[in-house]
Design a protein around this motif. Structure first.
Motif, PDB file in Angstrom:
ATOM      1  N   ARG A  82      -3.858 -11.339   6.432  1.00  0.00           N
ATOM      2  CA  ARG A  82      -4.333  -9.964   6.280  1.00  0.00           C
ATOM      3  C   ARG A  82      -5.159  -9.524   7.480  1.00  0.00           C
ATOM      4  NH1 ARG A  82      -9.081  -7.869   2.957  1.00  0.00           N
ATOM      5  NH2 ARG A  82      -8.942  -5.664   3.386  1.00  0.00           N
ATOM      6  N   ALA A  83      -6.018 -10.405   7.978  1.00  0.00           N
ATOM      7  CA  ALA A  83      -6.832 -10.050   9.141  1.00  0.00           C
ATOM      8  C   ALA A  83      -5.947  -9.708  10.333  1.00  0.00           C
ATOM      9  CB  ALA A  83      -7.772 -11.204   9.490  1.00  0.00           C
ATOM     10  N   ALA A  84      -4.902 -10.490  10.551  1.00  0.00           N
ATOM     11  CA  ALA A  84      -4.012 -10.242  11.683  1.00  0.00           C
ATOM     12  C   ALA A  84      -3.261  -8.926  11.530  1.00  0.00           C
ATOM     13  CB  ALA A  84      -3.029 -11.403  11.821  1.00  0.00           C
ATOM     14  N   LEU A  85      -2.694  -8.688  10.354  1.00  0.00           N
ATOM     15  CA  LEU A  85      -1.872  -7.495  10.164  1.00  0.00           C
ATOM     16  C   LEU A  85      -2.701  -6.215  10.016  1.00  0.00           C
ATOM     17  CD1 LEU A  85       0.990  -8.751   7.817  1.00  0.00           C
ATOM     18  CD2 LEU A  85       0.937  -8.581  10.304  1.00  0.00           C
ATOM     19  N   GLU A  86      -3.847  -6.317   9.328  1.00  0.00           N
ATOM     20  CA  GLU A  86      -4.641  -5.101   9.136  1.00  0.00           C
ATOM     21  C   GLU A  86      -5.294  -4.648  10.439  1.00  0.00           C
ATOM     22  OE1 GLU A  86      -8.147  -3.360   6.228  1.00  0.00           O
ATOM     23  OE2 GLU A  86      -6.719  -4.820   5.445  1.00  0.00           O
ATOM     24  N   THR A  87      -5.741  -5.565  11.261  1.00  0.00           N
ATOM     25  CA  THR A  87      -6.321  -5.153  12.545  1.00  0.00           C
ATOM     26  C   THR A  87      -5.235  -4.567  13.452  1.00  0.00           C
ATOM     27  OG1 THR A  87      -6.135  -7.448  13.340  1.00  0.00           O
ATOM     28  CG2 THR A  87      -8.288  -6.728  12.520  1.00  0.00           C
ATOM     29  N   LEU A  88      -4.010  -5.085  13.361  1.00  0.00           N
ATOM     30  CA  LEU A  88      -2.899  -4.497  14.116  1.00  0.00           C
ATOM     31  C   LEU A  88      -2.664  -3.054  13.671  1.00  0.00           C
ATOM     32  CD1 LEU A  88      -0.329  -4.510  15.888  1.00  0.00           C
ATOM     33  CD2 LEU A  88       0.879  -5.572  13.951  1.00  0.00           C
ATOM     34  N   LYS A 137       1.525   4.950  10.586  1.00  0.00           N
ATOM     35  CA  LYS A 137       2.895   5.447  10.401  1.00  0.00           C
ATOM     36  C   LYS A 137       3.952   4.343  10.514  1.00  0.00           C
ATOM     37  CE  LYS A 137       1.409   9.725  10.173  1.00  0.00           C
ATOM     38  NZ  LYS A 137       1.372  10.430   8.880  1.00  0.00           N
ATOM     39  N   MET A 138       3.655   3.183   9.965  1.00  0.00           N
ATOM     40  CA  MET A 138       4.607   2.066   9.953  1.00  0.00           C
ATOM     41  C   MET A 138       4.797   1.609   8.507  1.00  0.00           C
ATOM     42  SD  MET A 138       3.428  -0.063  13.368  1.00  0.00           S
ATOM     43  CE  MET A 138       4.942  -1.050  13.389  1.00  0.00           C
ATOM     44  N   PRO A 139       5.764   2.170   7.801  1.00  0.00           N
ATOM     45  CA  PRO A 139       5.921   1.913   6.357  1.00  0.00           C
ATOM     46  C   PRO A 139       6.040   0.444   5.980  1.00  0.00           C
ATOM     47  CG  PRO A 139       7.327   3.717   7.067  1.00  0.00           C
ATOM     48  CD  PRO A 139       6.772   3.110   8.310  1.00  0.00           C
ATOM     49  N   ARG A 140       6.773  -0.342   6.755  1.00  0.00           N
ATOM     50  CA  ARG A 140       6.935  -1.762   6.403  1.00  0.00           C
ATOM     51  C   ARG A 140       5.619  -2.511   6.529  1.00  0.00           C
ATOM     52  NH1 ARG A 140      12.640  -3.033   9.594  1.00  0.00           N
ATOM     53  NH2 ARG A 140      13.956  -1.715   8.263  1.00  0.00           N
ATOM     54  N   LEU A 141       4.901  -2.216   7.585  1.00  0.00           N
ATOM     55  CA  LEU A 141       3.600  -2.864   7.776  1.00  0.00           C
ATOM     56  C   LEU A 141       2.644  -2.456   6.659  1.00  0.00           C
ATOM     57  CD1 LEU A 141       1.615  -4.552   9.393  1.00  0.00           C
ATOM     58  CD2 LEU A 141       1.258  -2.586  10.908  1.00  0.00           C
ATOM     59  N   LEU A 142       2.644  -1.181   6.295  1.00  0.00           N
ATOM     60  CA  LEU A 142       1.754  -0.706   5.238  1.00  0.00           C
ATOM     61  C   LEU A 142       2.116  -1.325   3.887  1.00  0.00           C
ATOM     62  CD1 LEU A 142       1.458   3.067   6.211  1.00  0.00           C
ATOM     63  CD2 LEU A 142      -0.310   1.302   6.407  1.00  0.00           C
ATOM     64  N   SER A 143       3.403  -1.517   3.641  1.00  0.00           N
ATOM     65  CA  SER A 143       3.834  -2.149   2.395  1.00  0.00           C
ATOM     66  C   SER A 143       3.358  -3.601   2.336  1.00  0.00           C
ATOM     67  CB  SER A 143       5.361  -2.095   2.287  1.00  0.00           C
ATOM     68  OG  SER A 143       5.805  -2.744   1.115  1.00  0.00           O
ATOM     69  N   MET A 144       3.450  -4.303   3.457  1.00  0.00           N
ATOM     70  CA  MET A 144       2.961  -5.678   3.518  1.00  0.00           C
ATOM     71  C   MET A 144       1.462  -5.731   3.272  1.00  0.00           C
ATOM     72  SD  MET A 144       5.186  -6.846   6.845  1.00  0.00           S
ATOM     73  CE  MET A 144       4.500  -8.488   6.991  1.00  0.00           C
ATOM     74  N   LEU A 145       0.738  -4.772   3.833  1.00  0.00           N
ATOM     75  CA  LEU A 145      -0.717  -4.738   3.655  1.00  0.00           C
ATOM     76  C   LEU A 145      -1.100  -4.400   2.215  1.00  0.00           C
ATOM     77  CD1 LEU A 145      -1.869  -3.058   6.984  1.00  0.00           C
ATOM     78  CD2 LEU A 145      -2.356  -5.393   6.211  1.00  0.00           C
ATOM     79  N   ASP A 146      -0.308  -3.556   1.560  1.00  0.00           N
ATOM     80  CA  ASP A 146      -0.579  -3.259   0.151  1.00  0.00           C
ATOM     81  C   ASP A 146      -0.509  -4.541  -0.683  1.00  0.00           C
ATOM     82  OD1 ASP A 146      -0.995  -0.566   0.545  1.00  0.00           O
ATOM     83  OD2 ASP A 146       1.051   0.016   0.003  1.00  0.00           O
ATOM     84  N   ASP A 147       0.495  -5.375  -0.413  1.00  0.00           N
ATOM     85  CA  ASP A 147       0.635  -6.639  -1.144  1.00  0.00           C
ATOM     86  C   ASP A 147      -0.530  -7.574  -0.835  1.00  0.00           C
ATOM     87  OD1 ASP A 147       2.979  -5.740  -2.228  1.00  0.00           O
ATOM     88  OD2 ASP A 147       4.285  -6.885  -0.895  1.00  0.00           O
ATOM     89  N   ALA A 188     -14.564  -1.352  16.649  1.00  0.00           N
ATOM     90  CA  ALA A 188     -14.156  -1.085  15.268  1.00  0.00           C
ATOM     91  C   ALA A 188     -13.154  -2.126  14.790  1.00  0.00           C
ATOM     92  CB  ALA A 188     -13.562   0.321  15.158  1.00  0.00           C
ATOM     93  N   VAL A 189     -12.185  -2.469  15.645  1.00  0.00           N
ATOM     94  CA  VAL A 189     -11.172  -3.460  15.279  1.00  0.00           C
ATOM     95  C   VAL A 189     -11.813  -4.839  15.101  1.00  0.00           C
ATOM     96  CG1 VAL A 189      -9.137  -4.711  16.102  1.00  0.00           C
ATOM     97  CG2 VAL A 189      -9.241  -2.216  16.305  1.00  0.00           C
ATOM     98  N   HIS A 195     -15.042  -8.645   9.208  1.00  0.00           N
ATOM     99  CA  HIS A 195     -15.296  -8.274   7.815  1.00  0.00           C
ATOM    100  C   HIS A 195     -14.286  -8.924   6.877  1.00  0.00           C
ATOM    101  CE1 HIS A 195     -16.495  -5.949   4.398  1.00  0.00           C
ATOM    102  NE2 HIS A 195     -15.446  -5.152   4.423  1.00  0.00           N
ATOM    103  N   ILE A 196     -13.009  -8.856   7.235  1.00  0.00           N
ATOM    104  CA  ILE A 196     -11.967  -9.453   6.405  1.00  0.00           C
ATOM    105  C   ILE A 196     -12.136 -10.968   6.340  1.00  0.00           C
ATOM    106  CG2 ILE A 196      -9.488  -9.885   6.227  1.00  0.00           C
ATOM    107  CD1 ILE A 196      -9.087  -7.083   7.494  1.00  0.00           C
ATOM    108  N   ARG A 197     -12.366 -11.595   7.484  1.00  0.00           N
ATOM    109  CA  ARG A 197     -12.504 -13.051   7.514  1.00  0.00           C
ATOM    110  C   ARG A 197     -13.778 -13.522   6.816  1.00  0.00           C
ATOM    111  NH1 ARG A 197      -9.873 -12.158  12.646  1.00  0.00           N
ATOM    112  NH2 ARG A 197      -7.868 -13.275  12.634  1.00  0.00           N
TER     113      ARG A 197
END
Length: 223
Positions: A82-88, A137-147, A188-189, A195-197
């Motif tokens: 999550r830390a890797a994908l959300e910061t991206l 604006k990246m639907p696949r990435l946002l879907s992964m982050l929702d999970d 911020a990133v 924060h996530i870690r």
């Protein structure tokens, strides 16, 4: 877009898993799910596969589908991915932020700070993190982050049950938004990643503070 029957079933069972109503290792039997939701076996089976894709269920040889474990190794994996994908996503979203995006972020912050229960705070927390990354604006990435956020919420509820944590305001969230408003994207990133870690460390520490405590200005806090 309207939910399918399988999505509705997966949503209800997923929330039970996240809240701790269904504990790790609990059997998830397709026939019983179909009966409870007055559905055929097809959507019940599809719902179980959706839960598996979200990391909330796992299939074991000769044991069938069960609620996924929530051990230190699982928590570490969820947090790091999550830390890797959300910061991206956040880095990509930051350049697209507009007044409407900031309004959603501030609304989620306010709801979190006014929360009276862990469930209220956790809902606001999900909204806050979704608002931070939505402009990418990246639907696949946002879907992964929702999970991943759903799995993260499960960790928070588990920690809350074991340490009697109570809702509180989040200094870490305000730090992230402050840096974002100053257009200090790099800071911020980095703040978001720390924060996530911080979740993994705070879960491991005996007597950890509230997952959203604003009292400490040196710790990133639970996420």
């Amino acid at each position: 877009m309207a939910e399918t029957v399988a999505e509705r079933i997966a949503h209800v069972i997923g929330e039970r898993i996240v809240s701790g109503e269904l504990l790790p290792g609990t059997p998830l039997r397709q026939d019983r799910i179909a009966e409870e939701f007055e559905a055929s076996h097809v959507p019940a089976r599809e719902a179980l596969q959706l839960l598996r894709a979200q990391g909330l269920a796992t299939s074991e040889p000769r044991r069938g589908m069960r609620v996924a474990p929530l051990d230190p190794a699982s928590i570490r994996e969820i947090v790091e991915i999550r830390a890797a994908l959300e910061t991206l996503a956040f880095r990509l979203a930051a350049a697209r932020m507009n007044a409407a995006n900031f309004e959603k972020i501030e609304q989620a912050l306010a709801e979190g700070e006014q929360a009276k229960t862990m469930a209220e705070w956790e809902k606001a927390n999900r909204a806050f993190h979704r608002a931070l990354v939505a402009p990418c604006k990246m639907p696949r990435l946002l879907s992964m982050l929702d999970d991943l956020q759903l799995a993260n919420s499960r960790i928070i509820f588990s920690a809350a049950r074991s340490t009697d944590l109570q809702p509180d305001s989040s200094y870490a969230h305000r730090q992230i938004v402050g840096a974002l408003r100053r257009r200090d994207i790099h800071r911020a990133v980095n703040l978001l990643g720390a924060h996530i870690r911080g979740l993994e460390r705070n879960v491991d520490e005996p007597g950890a503070r509230s997952p959203h405590s604003g009292a400490s200005k040196t710790e990133p806090g639970f996420e």
